[in-house]
Enzyme design. Sequence first.
Site, mmCIF file in Angstrom:
data_model
loop_
_atom_site.group_PDB
_atom_site.id
_atom_site.type_symbol
_atom_site.label_atom_id
_atom_site.label_comp_id
_atom_site.label_asym_id
_atom_site.label_seq_id
_atom_site.Cartn_x
_atom_site.Cartn_y
_atom_site.Cartn_z
ATOM 1 N N LYS A 20 -50.205 -88.214 67.410
ATOM 2 C CA LYS A 20 -49.630 -86.983 66.829
ATOM 3 C C LYS A 20 -50.459 -86.601 65.444
ATOM 4 C CE LYS A 20 -47.403 -86.106 63.095
ATOM 5 N NZ LYS A 20 -47.847 -84.799 62.739
ATOM 6 N N GLY A 67 -52.252 -92.659 56.822
ATOM 7 C CA GLY A 67 -51.526 -91.679 55.990
ATOM 8 C C GLY A 67 -51.152 -92.286 54.721
ATOM 9 N N GLU A 124 -52.551 -97.747 58.035
ATOM 10 C CA GLU A 124 -53.930 -97.607 56.890
ATOM 11 C C GLU A 124 -53.648 -96.471 56.023
ATOM 12 O OE1 GLU A 124 -56.832 -99.130 57.180
ATOM 13 O OE2 GLU A 124 -56.852 -99.809 59.171
ATOM 14 N N LEU A 125 -53.035 -97.130 54.903
ATOM 15 C CA LEU A 125 -52.383 -96.374 53.849
ATOM 16 C C LEU A 125 -53.364 -95.765 52.796
ATOM 17 C CD1 LEU A 125 -49.133 -98.271 54.181
ATOM 18 C CD2 LEU A 125 -49.771 -96.270 55.586
ATOM 19 N N CYS A 164 -59.586 -91.847 51.804
ATOM 20 C CA CYS A 164 -58.576 -93.157 51.204
ATOM 21 C C CYS A 164 -59.312 -94.159 50.441
ATOM 22 C CB CYS A 164 -57.972 -93.491 52.550
ATOM 23 S SG CYS A 164 -58.835 -94.035 53.766
ATOM 24 N N GLU A 207 -53.571 -92.141 43.312
ATOM 25 C CA GLU A 207 -54.700 -91.478 44.283
ATOM 26 C C GLU A 207 -54.713 -90.005 43.782
ATOM 27 O OE1 GLU A 207 -53.783 -91.758 48.305
ATOM 28 O OE2 GLU A 207 -55.613 -92.335 48.876
HETATM 29 P P1 NAP Z 1 -49.120 -88.198 55.045
HETATM 30 O O1 NAP Z 1 -48.496 -87.133 54.517
HETATM 31 O O2 NAP Z 1 -48.482 -89.603 54.978
HETATM 32 O O3 NAP Z 1 -49.320 -87.743 56.696
HETATM 33 C C1 NAP Z 1 -50.170 -88.403 57.549
HETATM 34 C C2 NAP Z 1 -49.386 -88.128 59.047
HETATM 35 O O4 NAP Z 1 -48.138 -88.635 58.943
HETATM 36 C C3 NAP Z 1 -49.522 -86.685 59.388
HETATM 37 O O5 NAP Z 1 -49.583 -86.238 60.675
HETATM 38 C C4 NAP Z 1 -47.980 -86.161 58.993
HETATM 39 O O6 NAP Z 1 -47.574 -85.106 59.416
HETATM 40 C C5 NAP Z 1 -47.361 -87.461 59.483
HETATM 41 N N1 NAP Z 1 -45.924 -87.642 59.185
HETATM 42 C C6 NAP Z 1 -45.266 -87.317 57.827
HETATM 43 N N2 NAP Z 1 -43.944 -87.655 57.721
HETATM 44 C C7 NAP Z 1 -43.750 -88.363 58.998
HETATM 45 C C8 NAP Z 1 -42.316 -88.816 59.680
HETATM 46 N N3 NAP Z 1 -41.553 -88.912 59.111
HETATM 47 N N4 NAP Z 1 -42.954 -89.394 60.792
HETATM 48 C C9 NAP Z 1 -43.852 -89.162 61.507
HETATM 49 N N5 NAP Z 1 -45.235 -88.562 61.156
HETATM 50 C C10 NAP Z 1 -44.917 -88.159 59.848
HETATM 51 O O7 NAP Z 1 -50.730 -88.290 54.789
HETATM 52 P P2 NAP Z 1 -51.659 -87.170 54.386
HETATM 53 O O8 NAP Z 1 -51.273 -86.567 53.116
HETATM 54 O O9 NAP Z 1 -51.700 -86.215 55.417
HETATM 55 O O10 NAP Z 1 -52.897 -88.234 54.252
HETATM 56 C C11 NAP Z 1 -53.451 -88.221 53.018
HETATM 57 C C12 NAP Z 1 -52.982 -89.992 52.831
HETATM 58 O O11 NAP Z 1 -53.792 -90.708 53.945
HETATM 59 C C13 NAP Z 1 -53.893 -90.524 51.403
HETATM 60 O O12 NAP Z 1 -52.805 -91.339 50.846
HETATM 61 C C14 NAP Z 1 -54.743 -91.411 52.308
HETATM 62 O O13 NAP Z 1 -55.299 -92.465 51.253
HETATM 63 C C15 NAP Z 1 -54.527 -91.832 53.240
HETATM 64 N N6 NAP Z 1 -55.365 -92.241 54.300
HETATM 65 C C16 NAP Z 1 -55.554 -93.456 54.484
HETATM 66 C C17 NAP Z 1 -56.645 -94.131 55.364
HETATM 67 C C18 NAP Z 1 -56.943 -95.432 55.724
HETATM 68 O O14 NAP Z 1 -57.700 -95.739 56.721
HETATM 69 N N7 NAP Z 1 -56.398 -96.420 54.888
HETATM 70 C C19 NAP Z 1 -57.367 -92.988 56.088
HETATM 71 C C20 NAP Z 1 -57.278 -91.736 55.538
HETATM 72 C C21 NAP Z 1 -56.257 -91.409 54.819
HETATM 73 P P3 NAP Z 1 -46.831 -83.822 58.444
HETATM 74 O O15 NAP Z 1 -47.891 -83.437 57.542
HETATM 75 O O16 NAP Z 1 -46.531 -82.812 59.408
HETATM 76 O O17 NAP Z 1 -45.763 -84.398 57.768
#
Ligand code: NAP
Length: 489
Positions: free
Chosen positions: A186, A239, A261-262, A295, A392
């Site tokens: 997804k 995410g 991976e947050l 991240c 962040e």
């Molecule tokens: P996010 O809001 O958590 O979204 C990540 C993914 O999860 C998106 O596809 C999102 O879709 C989906 N999602 C959200 N709510 C969900 C639910 N209830 N059920 C299933 N899927 C759901 O994060 P983001 O803002 O896109 O990405 C930035 C974050 O990712 C930052 O905190 C960054 O540090 C972190 N990150 C971590 C790593 C690592 O390796 N540790 C790597 C890259 C990024 P929708 O947008 O449609 O809600």
Amino acid sequence: MAATSELRASLTDPNLLREAAWIDGAWVSTTTTEEVVDPASERVIANVDQVDKREVTRAVAAASKAGPGWRAKLAHERSDMLHRLHDLMLEHAEDLAHIMTREQGKPLTEARGEIRYAAGFVRWFAEQALRVYGETIPSPKPGARILVMKQAVGVVAAITPWNFPLAMIARKLAPALAAGCTVIVKPAPETPLSALALAELTRRAGFPRGVVNVVTGESAMIGKVLTDSPEVRKISFTGSTAVGKLLMQQSAATVKRVSLELGGNAPFIVFDDSDMTAALDGLMASKFRNAGQTCVCANRIFIHRSVYEPFAAALIERVQALRVGAGTDEGSEQGPLIHQRAVEKVEEHLAQALAAGATLRCGGARHSLGGSFFQPTVLTNVRPDMQIARDETFGPVAPLIAFDSEDEVIELANATEYGLAAYVYTRDLGRAFRMSEALEYGMVGVNQGMISTPVAPFGGVKQSGLGREGSHFGLDEFLEVKYVMMGGI
Ligand code: NAP
């Protein structure tokens, strides 16, 4: 020209631009679509079909049905198919990079780098697929033998963010497929086109139907179907920490394996004995790559007080020279942020820091290019208690904090609920070891600002996550350990 046709026309292979979901070996169109917007031009570049609950359930059933056949393939057959996928990714690298830049905004040079990085995971796990070794253990009983084997976990759900639209998928998909798992991906709604182009390449590589599925649609619904399903045996998520916690909670009812991976809050520490040019190079790469939307990007920059001012001055010079522009303009070094919400978060962090006494040294405002472009920014006189140093920022802002001693900076660096990446610059070998051991982080770059590679274990501790991606550790995340006691020998 309609938006989609304009992007399609710019590709050497227009069939890589897909707007339908990929389920059970077929493209699935729906009546509801979601716009994909180019953050540089703020124009719609595609309309992607949004699947409903029934289709997500069908994807789970397809992955489940395809599982036994995929697991039963010889390791070298799975490996060969992954090698084909790797070759196809490189063959189409230019189109993939172009699609990525248009939907995500990053400069083409970075997008090209991400395609190579993503393909690197596919090649690494194509090779690791051949090395799913078991063990034998000396038996404590006469006439018995103990065997340990590793088997595919089963159906995997991979949920990914927008900041690395291809690499975040590749580092889940490749090990899962190598291990013998089938997968439902997804992608983020901002960047589904890279995921769908990858699905097209898995089709061309010959993966059997149902082995790879990509569902696009409303995230909470998809997440619920995937976590509720007893057939899905593993959730691999990249995410935000908040969504990671929710998925972990939702997975409890069926006791799924979970990899997360947050978010991060990376400290970047520069001691007075460091090679200042190397530290500046590392900081520019760590902080400003992808406009600060990674991240692992430096979020708190700790500079030893004795070198604070000269370092700040040299940094400002570098930052002011950054070329901001659309990712598609060759020569751009910083593209737009992903959307207006991202800009608003940066503005909020900046306003709070300035109100609390930080000094703006360069940038600090939206860029004259408009839209979601933001000026590369440097702040001095930042204190660790400011919001910009606690959360962040996910934008092109470098907040500089002065420190006096090793013990003090260790305490400051660890004073966060996050623990993903940390960076240390020093030429003192003893200090390099002490710092690497004391930092409560999953990854430490010593005199290195870019630490991600398919061959090393990527992941965090504390609230930055669970599990590791990449390296041989990354394969174990998709394998169960089974022990067999053979008696009567
Ligand atoms: P996010 O809001 O958590 O979204 C990540 C993914 O999860 C998106 O596809 C999102 O879709 C989906 N999602 C959200 N709510 C969900 C639910 N209830 N059920 C299933 N899927 C759901 O994060 P983001 O803002 O896109 O990405 C930035 C974050 O990712 C930052 O905190 C960054 O540090 C972190 N990150 C971590 C790593 C690592 O390796 N540790 C790597 C890259 C990024 P929708 O947008 O449609 O809600």
